[in-house]
Write a protein that holds these residues in place. Structure first.
Motif, PDB file in Angstrom:
ATOM      1  N   LEU A  40       0.868  -1.317  -0.106  1.00 23.80           N
ATOM      2  CA  LEU A  40      -0.055   0.092  -0.162  1.00 23.80           C
ATOM      3  C   LEU A  40       1.000   1.188  -0.165  1.00 23.80           C
ATOM      4  CD1 LEU A  40      -2.953   0.518  -0.088  1.00 23.80           C
ATOM      5  CD2 LEU A  40      -3.062   0.343   2.446  1.00 23.80           C
ATOM      6  N   GLN A  41       2.032   1.244   0.930  1.00 24.62           N
ATOM      7  CA  GLN A  41       2.858   2.594   0.846  1.00 24.62           C
ATOM      8  C   GLN A  41       3.269   2.697  -0.391  1.00 24.62           C
ATOM      9  OE1 GLN A  41       6.798   1.935   2.808  1.00 24.62           O
ATOM     10  NE2 GLN A  41       6.375   3.877   3.754  1.00 24.62           N
ATOM     11  N   ARG A  42       3.846   1.643  -1.419  1.00 21.70           N
ATOM     12  CA  ARG A  42       4.500   1.789  -2.593  1.00 21.70           C
ATOM     13  C   ARG A  42       3.409   2.304  -3.699  1.00 21.70           C
ATOM     14  NH1 ARG A  42       7.425  -2.817  -1.063  1.00 21.70           N
ATOM     15  NH2 ARG A  42       5.808  -4.196  -1.555  1.00 21.70           N
ATOM     16  N   GLU A  43       2.313   1.586  -3.588  1.00 26.78           N
ATOM     17  CA  GLU A  43       0.966   2.075  -4.533  1.00 26.78           C
ATOM     18  C   GLU A  43       0.722   3.466  -4.113  1.00 26.78           C
ATOM     19  OE1 GLU A  43       0.302   0.444  -7.000  1.00 26.78           O
ATOM     20  OE2 GLU A  43       1.665  -0.927  -6.494  1.00 26.78           O
ATOM     21  N   VAL A  44       0.490   3.798  -2.853  1.00 31.01           N
ATOM     22  CA  VAL A  44      -0.051   5.402  -2.731  1.00 31.01           C
ATOM     23  C   VAL A  44       1.258   6.276  -2.887  1.00 31.01           C
ATOM     24  CG1 VAL A  44      -0.594   6.835  -0.643  1.00 31.01           C
ATOM     25  CG2 VAL A  44      -1.437   4.581  -0.672  1.00 31.01           C
ATOM     26  N   SER A  45       2.361   5.883  -2.776  1.00 29.21           N
ATOM     27  CA  SER A  45       3.366   7.044  -3.190  1.00 29.21           C
ATOM     28  C   SER A  45       3.642   6.984  -4.816  1.00 29.21           C
ATOM     29  CB  SER A  45       4.777   6.269  -2.680  1.00 29.21           C
ATOM     30  OG  SER A  45       4.802   6.079  -1.227  1.00 29.21           O
ATOM     31  N   LYS A  46       3.426   5.941  -5.299  1.00 28.40           N
ATOM     32  CA  LYS A  46       3.395   6.198  -6.918  1.00 28.40           C
ATOM     33  C   LYS A  46       2.024   6.997  -7.280  1.00 28.40           C
ATOM     34  CE  LYS A  46       4.402   1.424  -7.866  1.00 28.40           C
ATOM     35  NZ  LYS A  46       4.225   0.454  -8.961  1.00 28.40           N
ATOM     36  N   ALA A  47       1.021   6.570  -6.796  1.00 31.03           N
ATOM     37  CA  ALA A  47      -0.278   7.448  -7.233  1.00 31.03           C
ATOM     38  C   ALA A  47       0.153   8.891  -6.865  1.00 31.03           C
ATOM     39  CB  ALA A  47      -1.263   6.809  -6.589  1.00 31.03           C
ATOM     40  N   ALA A  48       0.623   9.282  -5.714  1.00 30.91           N
ATOM     41  CA  ALA A  48       0.681  10.509  -5.241  1.00 30.91           C
ATOM     42  C   ALA A  48       1.883  11.366  -6.310  1.00 30.91           C
ATOM     43  CB  ALA A  48       1.364  10.701  -4.040  1.00 30.91           C
ATOM     44  N   ASN A  49       2.757  10.506  -6.767  1.00 23.94           N
ATOM     45  CA  ASN A  49       3.695  11.000  -7.687  1.00 23.94           C
ATOM     46  C   ASN A  49       3.161  11.353  -9.005  1.00 23.94           C
ATOM     47  OD1 ASN A  49       5.978  11.366  -5.970  1.00 23.94           O
ATOM     48  ND2 ASN A  49       6.538   9.038  -6.126  1.00 23.94           N
ATOM     49  N   ALA A  50       2.155  10.449  -9.454  1.00 26.39           N
ATOM     50  CA  ALA A  50       1.520  10.364 -10.567  1.00 26.39           C
ATOM     51  C   ALA A  50       0.543  11.580 -10.681  1.00 26.39           C
ATOM     52  CB  ALA A  50       0.651   9.291 -11.123  1.00 26.39           C
ATOM     53  N   LEU A  51      -0.116  11.803  -9.646  1.00 24.04           N
ATOM     54  CA  LEU A  51      -1.077  12.881  -9.427  1.00 24.04           C
ATOM     55  C   LEU A  51      -0.420  14.092  -9.487  1.00 24.04           C
ATOM     56  CD1 LEU A  51      -3.705  11.636  -6.879  1.00 24.04           C
ATOM     57  CD2 LEU A  51      -3.969  11.779  -9.370  1.00 24.04           C
ATOM     58  N   THR A  52       0.749  14.365  -8.806  1.00 27.77           N
ATOM     59  CA  THR A  52       1.387  15.541  -9.096  1.00 27.77           C
ATOM     60  C   THR A  52       1.866  15.955 -10.349  1.00 27.77           C
ATOM     61  OG1 THR A  52       2.339  15.065  -6.655  1.00 27.77           O
ATOM     62  CG2 THR A  52       3.557  16.863  -8.071  1.00 27.77           C
ATOM     63  N   GLU A  53       2.378  14.889 -11.278  1.00 28.62           N
ATOM     64  CA  GLU A  53       2.585  15.098 -12.597  1.00 28.62           C
ATOM     65  C   GLU A  53       1.269  15.600 -13.419  1.00 28.62           C
ATOM     66  OE1 GLU A  53       5.219  14.418 -15.021  1.00 28.62           O
ATOM     67  OE2 GLU A  53       6.100  14.746 -13.040  1.00 28.62           O
ATOM     68  N   LEU A  54       0.092  14.993 -12.829  1.00 28.43           N
ATOM     69  CA  LEU A  54      -1.163  15.647 -13.586  1.00 28.43           C
ATOM     70  C   LEU A  54      -1.367  17.023 -13.206  1.00 28.43           C
ATOM     71  CD1 LEU A  54      -3.127  12.395 -13.791  1.00 28.43           C
ATOM     72  CD2 LEU A  54      -1.649  13.355 -15.582  1.00 28.43           C
ATOM     73  N   GLY A  55      -0.775  17.585 -12.322  1.00 29.96           N
ATOM     74  CA  GLY A  55      -0.921  18.995 -12.116  1.00 29.96           C
ATOM     75  C   GLY A  55      -1.771  19.174 -10.755  1.00 29.96           C
ATOM     76  N   VAL A  56      -1.898  18.014  -9.780  1.00 25.94           N
ATOM     77  CA  VAL A  56      -2.749  18.149  -8.628  1.00 25.94           C
ATOM     78  C   VAL A  56      -1.518  18.573  -7.513  1.00 25.94           C
ATOM     79  CG1 VAL A  56      -3.777  17.001  -6.838  1.00 25.94           C
ATOM     80  CG2 VAL A  56      -4.146  16.139  -9.118  1.00 25.94           C
ATOM     81  N   GLY A  57      -1.972  19.905  -7.070  1.00 23.32           N
ATOM     82  CA  GLY A  57      -1.453  20.259  -5.887  1.00 23.32           C
ATOM     83  C   GLY A  57      -2.102  20.502  -4.573  1.00 23.32           C
ATOM     84  N   THR A  58      -1.534  20.766  -3.505  1.00 22.49           N
ATOM     85  CA  THR A  58      -2.069  20.849  -2.244  1.00 22.49           C
ATOM     86  C   THR A  58      -3.254  21.674  -2.279  1.00 22.49           C
ATOM     87  OG1 THR A  58      -0.123  20.743  -1.264  1.00 22.49           O
ATOM     88  CG2 THR A  58      -1.656  21.714   0.243  1.00 22.49           C
TER      89      THR A  58
END
Ligand code: ATP
Ligand code: MG
Length: 664
Positions: A125-143
């Motif tokens: 779960l830690q790996r998957e959530v980290s990957k998804a967080a990185n991918a969302l950041t790439e798509l322009g999602v910010g805080t």
């Protein structure tokens, strides 16, 4: 004619005719002896509420400690754990890995197609959530950016929620069964710029498409910048079903992303998510929950109400993540507590009626949480199906979503729980974020049909029109009398509607008005009686829909019922009942209407006798399984049926209108 002017204001009269329920179920001795929470917690919490809640917040890992537990200087706008900083995803995932529990299974996922399963450990779960967080950041999602999630019950849905939390980007999960219109209106309301979805999901054995609804939603709102798509069913998206400038496959964006991501700590009051209410009573409200108080409430209540033993329990909540129950009791509470849980993708009866019970048997589920609507539909089928499975692993059963009829409670405890398991009837709302009123399984002698008392740390009461507590034996309005950590902070973008809806009714006392009617029995225990809007006034007597429904369900031929008050020239309102019969009752026989009518008369009294009883094949329910009485009231009063946007199956209203036509 009745004298409505005097009696409608007298809430004392409400439910003087309550059902005589004298069955009691003591907690099993072993459970009581080892209970997580014991009776002294009530007094401890009452004598120092803020101290009690500070203790509960210690369940979480804080980056910076708070310097004030509660700021209620500007009611009804609360701040909890002021100055504290934390990351919700870190609390649900990383800290368990850091504590050496990375190999523990977090999620036993069970797909609807048989044999399709997947286990994810906390390290996975830690790996998957980290990957998804990185991918969302790439798509322009910010805080602070909002992300809409429109997905089936697959692990990626939870991964996405946690990835958003990790980034401080509030998610809004929209139930996968909702239409493009419902999706677009929620996206518009909270201005979500990214949608995470799937090609489809499985429902009753067949792939059911999701992506086309997102495409359609894009024609109705211009907010959506990117759509991230999980390939779940592999179904054909069609020639127009993909737009390279907007659509991105999950396996392209997420699978290749780095599995390293450092979570940032956010303010305790940072928005965690917006969840729209079920819409049982009208237009859904976008409920805002924030981080520290919400996570504290979810973790504490899950620990207390389910007596959770994270090392040995296997937990399963059947809710969809599109509802608040899925947020608090699949994602945030259980994962913050580090449990092993089951996540099931499909419908309860696919491919066969015993699917749920087989899952309990296969995974040796110990704690099980579902809704009265499901329990009643299993009652309709009879006990032969569940009797085929070994469910001896179960130790606590939970119920949420509607009042549980005493007969359904007893059936649940007996047929599913083998008469060993306490039933926790948990009252709460999207707005409350976490369970508020419930038995404690190691403390409370349960009464079928009663949610009993507010849990330690929560202060609730039943009050009359003026806001005064009603005496035992009387009914009135359910209120929460002091703020609590997981309370909603506002309605998204509409502080005024927030203040008006929940805090204006009892402004003088500063009570939170829940919108539900309730009564206190002779012991002071609380019985939730349904929506204030649903209370009927028959010849000046206030009658609760729940009570009459429970009386009907206690008849051996009845599986489910819905009762409404229809305007009546003689009595002001008259009781109109819709019933679904149990399978073994067939068509109920020629005298079924008289039989049921007499039954209500003897159970409650002549005043509650329905003017009309209709046997129907189904009832109109929201997608979360709640009966939409307002639609039945429309039918009973011969009006055009109102807004059905959140109805699970709109064709049901035609069937019911047709039954109405043939019986009147
Ligand atoms: P809306 O507010 O849009 O009409 P909703 O109230 O159905 O939708 P939810 O927040 O999902 O949205 O449901 C909360 C309501 O569910 C409660 O106010 C109560 O009426 C009912 N409820 C939940 N749990 C229980 C319970 N254990 N006993 C009785 N009623 C319950
Ligand atoms: Mg509500």
């Amino acid at each position: 004619m009745s004298d409505q002017s005097t009696s409608s204001s007298s809430t004392e009269e409400t439910l003087a005719n309550l059902l005589k329920e004298d069955r009691r179920f003591e907690p099993p001795a072993e459970l009581a002896a080892n209970a997580n929470v014991t009776a002294d917690a009530y007094t401890r919490a009452a004598s120092d509420r803020e101290g009690f809640w500070a203790e509960q917040a210690e369940r979480l890992t804080w980056d910076t400690r708070w310097d004030r537990v509660l700021d209620w200087d500007n009611p009804p706008f609360a701040k909890w754990y002021v100055g504290g900083r934390l990351n919700a995803a870190y609390n649900c995932v990383d800290r368990h890995v850091e504590a050496g529990r990375g190999d523990k299974v977090a999620i036993h996922w069970v797909g609807e197609p048989e044999g399709e399963t997947r286990d994810l450990t906390y390290a996975d779960l830690q790996r998957e959530v980290s990957k998804a967080a990185n991918a969302l950041t790439e798509l322009g999602v910010g805080t602070g950016d909002r992300v809409a999630i429109y997905m089936p019950m697959i692990p990626e849905a939870i991964v996405t929620m946690l990835a958003c939390a990790r980034l401080g980007a509030p998610h809004t999960v929209v139930f996968g069964g909702f239409s493009a219109d419902a999706l677009a209106s929620r996206i518009d309301d909270c201005q979500a710029k990214v949608v995470v979805t799937a090609d489809g999901g499985y429902r009753r054995g067949t792939p059911s498409a999701l992506k086309p609804a997102v495409d359609e939603a894009r024609t109705k709102t211009d907010k959506i910048e990117k759509v991230l798509v999980v390939r779940r069913t592999g179904q054909d998206l069609g020639d127009d079903g993909w737009d390279d400038s907007v659509d991105v496959w999950w396996h392209d964006a997420v699978d290749g992303a780095s599995d390293q991501h450092t979570p940032e700590a956010f303010d305790s009051e940072h928005p965690l998510y917006v969840m729209y209410t079920s819409g049982t009573t009208g237009k859904p409200k976008g409920i805002l929950h924030t981080t520290g108080g919400y996570l504290t409430g979810a973790a504490y209540t899950h620990h207390a109400v389910f007596d959770l033993k994270p090392d040995t329990d296997v937990y399963w909540c059947t809710a969809d993540i599109g509802w608040v129950t899925g947020h608090s009791y699949i994602v945030y509470g259980p994962l913050a507590n580090g449990v092993t849980q089951v996540l099931y993708e499909g419908t309860p009866d696919s491919p066969e009626p015993g699917r749920w019970w087989k899952i309990i048997q296969d995974y040796k589920v110990t704690l099980f949480y579902t809704a009265p609507t499901a329990i009643r539909s299993f009652m309709k089928q009879g006990h032969d199906v569940p009797d085929k499975y070994d469910m001896s692993s179960l130790r606590i059963l939970g119920s949420v979503g509607e009042p549980i009829n005493p007969e359904a409670y007893v059936w649940y405890r007996h047929v599913i729980g083998g008469d060993r398991t306490p039933v926790v009837d948990t009252w709460w709302q999207t707005e409350t974020g976490a369970v508020m009123i419930s038995p404690l399984p190691g403390v409370t002698a349960g009464k079928p049909g009663s949610a009993m008392t507010a849990i330690p740390g929560i202060e609730a009461d039943v009050v009359d029109d003026e806001g005064n507590p009603v005496p035992n034996g009387s009914g009135g309005y359910l209120v929460v009398t002091s703020p609590w950590p997981s309370m909603l902070r506002t309605i998204w973008g509409d502080d005024k509607r927030y203040a008006d809806t929940y805090w204006s009714r009892f402004a003088k006392q500063g009570y939170y008005f829940a919108g539900d009617g309730a009564k206190k029995d002779d012991d002071g225990d609380i019985w939730v009686l349904g929506r204030v809007d649903d209370v009927m006034n028959v010849s000046g007597h206030r009658l609760s829909t729940t009570e009459i429904e429970s009386a009907l369900v206690s008849h051996p031929k009845v599986a489910e019922s819905a009762v409404v008050g229809a305007s009546d020239p003689d009595t002001g309102q008259a009781v109109v009942a819709y019933v679904i019969l149990r399978n073994e009752a067939g068509d109920g026989g020629p005298d079924i209407v008289k039989e049921l009518s007499d039954h209500v008369r003897t159970q409650i009294g002549p005043i509650a006798k329905p003017r009309q009883i209709m046997v129907v094949p189904e009832l109109p329910k929201t997608r979360s399984g709640k009966i939409m009485r307002r639609l039945l009231r429309d039918v009973a009063e011969g009006r055009t049926v109102g807004d059905t946007q959140t109805l699970a199956d709109a064709s049901i209203m035609d069937l019911i209108s047709a039954s109405q036509a043939t019986t009147t």
